[in-house]
Write a protein that holds these residues in place. Structure first.
Motif, PDB file in Angstrom:
ATOM      1  N   PHE A  88      -5.778  -1.622   6.616  1.00 50.88           N
ATOM      2  CA  PHE A  88      -4.389  -1.700   6.198  1.00 50.88           C
ATOM      3  C   PHE A  88      -4.216  -1.288   4.734  1.00 50.88           C
ATOM      4  O   PHE A  88      -3.234  -0.658   4.373  1.00 50.88           O
ATOM      5  CB  PHE A  88      -3.837  -3.107   6.416  1.00 50.88           C
ATOM      6  CG  PHE A  88      -3.715  -3.473   7.874  1.00 50.88           C
ATOM      7  CD1 PHE A  88      -2.824  -2.804   8.705  1.00 50.88           C
ATOM      8  CD2 PHE A  88      -4.488  -4.482   8.413  1.00 50.88           C
ATOM      9  CE1 PHE A  88      -2.708  -3.139  10.050  1.00 50.88           C
ATOM     10  CE2 PHE A  88      -4.379  -4.820   9.751  1.00 50.88           C
ATOM     11  CZ  PHE A  88      -3.486  -4.151  10.574  1.00 50.88           C
ATOM     12  N   LYS A  89      -5.177  -1.630   3.891  1.00 50.24           N
ATOM     13  CA  LYS A  89      -5.075  -1.310   2.469  1.00 50.24           C
ATOM     14  C   LYS A  89      -4.972   0.203   2.267  1.00 50.24           C
ATOM     15  O   LYS A  89      -4.116   0.680   1.523  1.00 50.24           O
ATOM     16  CB  LYS A  89      -6.269  -1.868   1.699  1.00 50.24           C
ATOM     17  CG  LYS A  89      -6.171  -1.644   0.215  1.00 50.24           C
ATOM     18  CD  LYS A  89      -7.341  -2.245  -0.534  1.00 50.24           C
ATOM     19  CE  LYS A  89      -7.144  -1.981  -2.015  1.00 50.24           C
ATOM     20  NZ  LYS A  89      -8.374  -2.040  -2.752  1.00 50.24           N
ATOM     21  N   ALA A  90      -5.816   0.957   2.946  1.00 51.61           N
ATOM     22  CA  ALA A  90      -5.778   2.413   2.807  1.00 51.61           C
ATOM     23  C   ALA A  90      -4.452   2.976   3.333  1.00 51.61           C
ATOM     24  O   ALA A  90      -3.894   3.909   2.749  1.00 51.61           O
ATOM     25  CB  ALA A  90      -6.953   3.051   3.544  1.00 51.61           C
ATOM     26  N   ILE A  98      -1.526   1.402   3.358  1.00 50.57           N
ATOM     27  CA  ILE A  98      -0.485   1.059   2.383  1.00 50.57           C
ATOM     28  C   ILE A  98      -0.564   1.987   1.183  1.00 50.57           C
ATOM     29  O   ILE A  98       0.451   2.508   0.708  1.00 50.57           O
ATOM     30  CB  ILE A  98      -0.613  -0.421   1.970  1.00 50.57           C
ATOM     31  CG1 ILE A  98      -0.242  -1.317   3.164  1.00 50.57           C
ATOM     32  CG2 ILE A  98       0.253  -0.740   0.753  1.00 50.57           C
ATOM     33  CD1 ILE A  98      -0.632  -2.771   2.985  1.00 50.57           C
ATOM     34  N   GLU A  99      -1.779   2.242   0.691  1.00 42.74           N
ATOM     35  CA  GLU A  99      -1.953   3.138  -0.455  1.00 42.74           C
ATOM     36  C   GLU A  99      -1.493   4.549  -0.129  1.00 42.74           C
ATOM     37  O   GLU A  99      -0.847   5.207  -0.948  1.00 42.74           O
ATOM     38  CB  GLU A  99      -3.414   3.130  -0.916  1.00 42.74           C
ATOM     39  CG  GLU A  99      -3.823   1.824  -1.573  1.00 42.74           C
ATOM     40  CD  GLU A  99      -5.314   1.730  -1.837  1.00 42.74           C
ATOM     41  OE1 GLU A  99      -6.082   2.655  -1.467  1.00 42.74           O
ATOM     42  OE2 GLU A  99      -5.723   0.703  -2.418  1.00 42.74           O
ATOM     43  N   ALA A 100      -1.799   5.036   1.074  1.00 42.96           N
ATOM     44  CA  ALA A 100      -1.375   6.381   1.472  1.00 42.96           C
ATOM     45  C   ALA A 100       0.145   6.463   1.556  1.00 42.96           C
ATOM     46  O   ALA A 100       0.751   7.452   1.110  1.00 42.96           O
ATOM     47  CB  ALA A 100      -2.002   6.756   2.814  1.00 42.96           C
ATOM     48  N   ALA A 101       0.787   5.417   2.060  1.00 43.69           N
ATOM     49  CA  ALA A 101       2.255   5.406   2.154  1.00 43.69           C
ATOM     50  C   ALA A 101       2.879   5.361   0.760  1.00 43.69           C
ATOM     51  O   ALA A 101       3.878   6.043   0.492  1.00 43.69           O
ATOM     52  CB  ALA A 101       2.719   4.219   2.987  1.00 43.69           C
ATOM     53  N   GLU A 102       2.297   4.581  -0.135  1.00 46.10           N
ATOM     54  CA  GLU A 102       2.807   4.504  -1.499  1.00 46.10           C
ATOM     55  C   GLU A 102       2.654   5.840  -2.223  1.00 46.10           C
ATOM     56  O   GLU A 102       3.549   6.274  -2.937  1.00 46.10           O
ATOM     57  CB  GLU A 102       2.108   3.388  -2.269  1.00 46.10           C
ATOM     58  CG  GLU A 102       2.535   2.006  -1.828  1.00 46.10           C
ATOM     59  CD  GLU A 102       1.739   0.889  -2.468  1.00 46.10           C
ATOM     60  OE1 GLU A 102       0.734   1.160  -3.175  1.00 46.10           O
ATOM     61  OE2 GLU A 102       2.100  -0.282  -2.232  1.00 46.10           O
ATOM     62  N   THR A 103       1.522   6.518  -2.011  1.00 43.58           N
ATOM     63  CA  THR A 103       1.284   7.818  -2.621  1.00 43.58           C
ATOM     64  C   THR A 103       2.289   8.836  -2.087  1.00 43.58           C
ATOM     65  O   THR A 103       2.843   9.622  -2.865  1.00 43.58           O
ATOM     66  CB  THR A 103      -0.153   8.297  -2.330  1.00 43.58           C
ATOM     67  OG1 THR A 103      -1.064   7.323  -2.850  1.00 43.58           O
ATOM     68  CG2 THR A 103      -0.424   9.656  -2.942  1.00 43.58           C
ATOM     69  N   ALA A 104       2.551   8.812  -0.796  1.00 43.85           N
ATOM     70  CA  ALA A 104       3.517   9.746  -0.202  1.00 43.85           C
ATOM     71  C   ALA A 104       4.926   9.483  -0.730  1.00 43.85           C
ATOM     72  O   ALA A 104       5.680  10.426  -1.001  1.00 43.85           O
ATOM     73  CB  ALA A 104       3.491   9.631   1.322  1.00 43.85           C
TER      74      ALA A 104
END
Length: 156
Positions: free
Chosen positions: A142-144, A146-152
């Motif tokens: 889930f952490k990865a 969330i980070e990918a969504a935040e980066t996008a």
């Protein structure tokens, strides 16, 4: 001529780890038959069908399918089952292989088999892939995500 239920039960027997008869399994399908691994978005057609069996058995060589309920409804056979086995081979993932853990799997599954003239036209396997992965110790990251969504969102 065998009933549709008998054809499906024969398919399960041929897919057992202690039998594993890919050509025999394939022979139960129509010429253009398909094996659809729904959770993984994979479709095996024609002579590719045995590869679905051998690929899974290379990871879980003692694979067994415990049939819980079998319902023959005309040209459709619906089966509730559990796929069981021991993780003794490398499990391929997009990020690399999960090395053998020796963990046992017991995965709830529902299969729909569509037959025509005594042959399998389509086999749709709906296994709980998330349960299988958790039993191998590969829970969701889930952490990865969330980070990918935040980066996008930041890049947009």
């Amino acid at each position: 001529m065998e009933s549709n239920e008998e054809v499906v039960r024969a398919a399960y027997r041929l897919a057992e780890g202690n039998v594993l008869d890919g050509p025999g399994f394939r022979a139960l399908f129509t010429e253009d038959g398909t094996f659809n691994d729904v959770p993984n978005s994979l479709t095996f057609r024609g002579d590719q069908i045995p590869h679905a069996l051998t690929g899974f058995a290379s990871v879980f060589p003692d694979v067994h399918r415990e049939l819980l309920h079998v319902h023959a409804l005309g040209a459709v056979v619906a089966v509730e089952l559990r796929i069981q086995g021991t993780h003794l081979g490398a499990f391929p993932t997009p990020a690399g292989e999960i090395r053998p853990t020796g963990n046992r799997i017991d995965v709830p599954t529902a299969d729909l088999w569509y037959l025509r003239d005594g042959k399998i036209e389509s086999f749709n396997c709906y296994n709980a892939a998330n349960v299988l992965l958790a039993q191998l110790g590969a829970g969701p990251d889930f952490k990865a995500a969330i980070e990918a969504a935040e980066t996008a969102t930041t890049a947009a």
